[in-house]
Scaffold this motif. Structure first.
Motif, short mmCIF file in Angstrom:
data_model
loop_
_atom_site.label_atom_id
_atom_site.label_comp_id
_atom_site.label_asym_id
_atom_site.label_seq_id
_atom_site.Cartn_x
_atom_site.Cartn_y
_atom_site.Cartn_z
N GLY A 143 36.33 -95.87 -111.59
CA GLY A 143 35.37 -96.30 -110.14
C GLY A 143 34.40 -96.87 -109.69
O GLY A 143 33.07 -96.55 -110.71
N THR A 144 34.21 -97.63 -108.68
CA THR A 144 33.06 -98.04 -108.46
C THR A 144 32.26 -98.05 -106.86
O THR A 144 31.08 -99.14 -106.46
N GLY A 145 32.97 -96.80 -106.85
CA GLY A 145 32.50 -96.38 -104.86
C GLY A 145 31.27 -95.73 -105.08
O GLY A 145 30.30 -95.66 -105.99
N ASP A 146 31.49 -95.40 -104.30
CA ASP A 146 29.49 -94.20 -103.68
C ASP A 146 29.30 -92.74 -105.07
O ASP A 146 28.57 -92.85 -105.04
N MET A 147 30.70 -92.73 -105.02
CA MET A 147 30.63 -90.97 -106.40
C MET A 147 29.82 -91.87 -107.18
O MET A 147 29.54 -90.91 -108.32
N ALA A 148 30.91 -93.05 -107.76
CA ALA A 148 30.58 -93.78 -109.01
C ALA A 148 29.25 -93.36 -109.23
O ALA A 148 28.33 -93.56 -109.75
N ASP A 149 28.56 -94.11 -107.74
CA ASP A 149 27.14 -94.43 -108.35
C ASP A 149 26.24 -93.13 -107.81
O ASP A 149 25.26 -93.09 -108.58
N ALA A 150 26.67 -92.57 -106.95
CA ALA A 150 25.64 -91.63 -106.66
C ALA A 150 25.98 -90.83 -108.03
O ALA A 150 24.76 -90.19 -109.39
N LEU A 151 26.75 -89.65 -109.19
CA LEU A 151 26.46 -89.58 -109.75
C LEU A 151 26.26 -90.03 -111.80
O LEU A 151 26.26 -90.05 -112.84
N GLY A 152 27.27 -90.82 -111.21
CA GLY A 152 26.42 -92.49 -112.55
C GLY A 152 25.24 -92.70 -112.46
O GLY A 152 24.37 -92.21 -113.72
N GLY A 153 24.61 -92.40 -111.42
CA GLY A 153 22.94 -93.15 -111.33
C GLY A 153 22.36 -91.75 -112.00
O GLY A 153 21.63 -91.87 -112.28
N GLN A 154 22.79 -90.58 -111.41
CA GLN A 154 21.99 -89.13 -111.76
C GLN A 154 22.31 -89.21 -112.85
O GLN A 154 21.08 -89.05 -113.99
N TRP A 155 23.26 -89.35 -113.78
CA TRP A 155 23.59 -89.29 -115.37
C TRP A 155 22.57 -90.15 -116.22
O TRP A 155 22.03 -89.92 -117.62
#
Length: 210
Positions: free
Chosen positions: A7-19
């Protein structure tokens, strides 16, 4: 840990970025190469197709809307041995009831990818909470319930802890429906302007006065 984000939406952005910021190797996978590239560039991850991200990750984050999740898993292809973190919410907008009578969304996804292990996670908070570093309120870390088999939950717990949150083993995947129903109920209260957290007493009162 290698994490494939579907996915490329907000949850992907938020959690992916944190990790990524915590040293994990993250690949963003999406149907749109342009969107996957843009997100990966923004959070300093790599990018690819859904199938490439699924092949890359030891753990996969299913970060698409509930209605799009079956197609995303189909495009991901065979994912033997992978742990799939399902953060979807099958909530009917405006009614705040579940779109999945009977089996939970997480169980349906598990049936679709029987060679993988699905864990229900990260579905109780607005995406902006997952952007917090760390998610704490009045000095108390956010607790994140996880439903799945023990080994998969243990792995997911390490990713929860990496965010500065407190992981909770909430039972097997058969309890995922309760977690999804909790989200539907609480979201309904929040949308009506109520403090949903206030409906529960502190732990010392949860089983009555002693």
């Amino acid at each position: 840990m290698r994490i494939g984000v579907l996915g490329t939406g907000d949850m992907a952005d938020a959690l992916g970025g944190q990790w990524v910021r915590r040293g994990h190797d993250v690949m963003i996978g999406g149907r749109s190469g342009e969107r996957a590239t843009a997100l990966a560039t923004r959070i300093d991850a790599t990018h690819g197709t859904l199938a490439e991200a699924a092949a890359f990750g030891e753990v996969l984050l299913l970060a698409v809307p509930y209605d799009a999740a079956p197609a995303a898993l189909t495009e991901a292809g065979a994912i033997p041995g992978r742990i799939v973190l399902d953060c979807t919410n099958p909530v009917i907008p405006g009614r705040f009831t579940l779109a999945t009578p009977g089996h939970s969304a997480a169980e349906r996804f598990a049936d679709q990818v029987p060679e993988a292990r699905v864990v229900k996670a990260f579905n109780l908070c607005h995406v902006d909470v997952w952007r917090m570093t760390p998610p704490q309120f009045n000095g108390r870390p956010l607790a994140v319930p996880l439903c799945g088999d023990l080994d998969a939950v243990d792995t997911a717990s390490s990713l929860v802890a990496a965010l500065g949150c407190h992981p909770i083993n909430a039972g097997t995947l058969e309890r995922a429906g309760l977690l999804e129903a909790t989200a539907a109920f609480m979201i309904g209260l929040w949308f009506s302007g109520e403090d949903a957290q206030a409906v529960l007493p502190p732990l010392e009162y949860a089983q009555g006065m002693r």
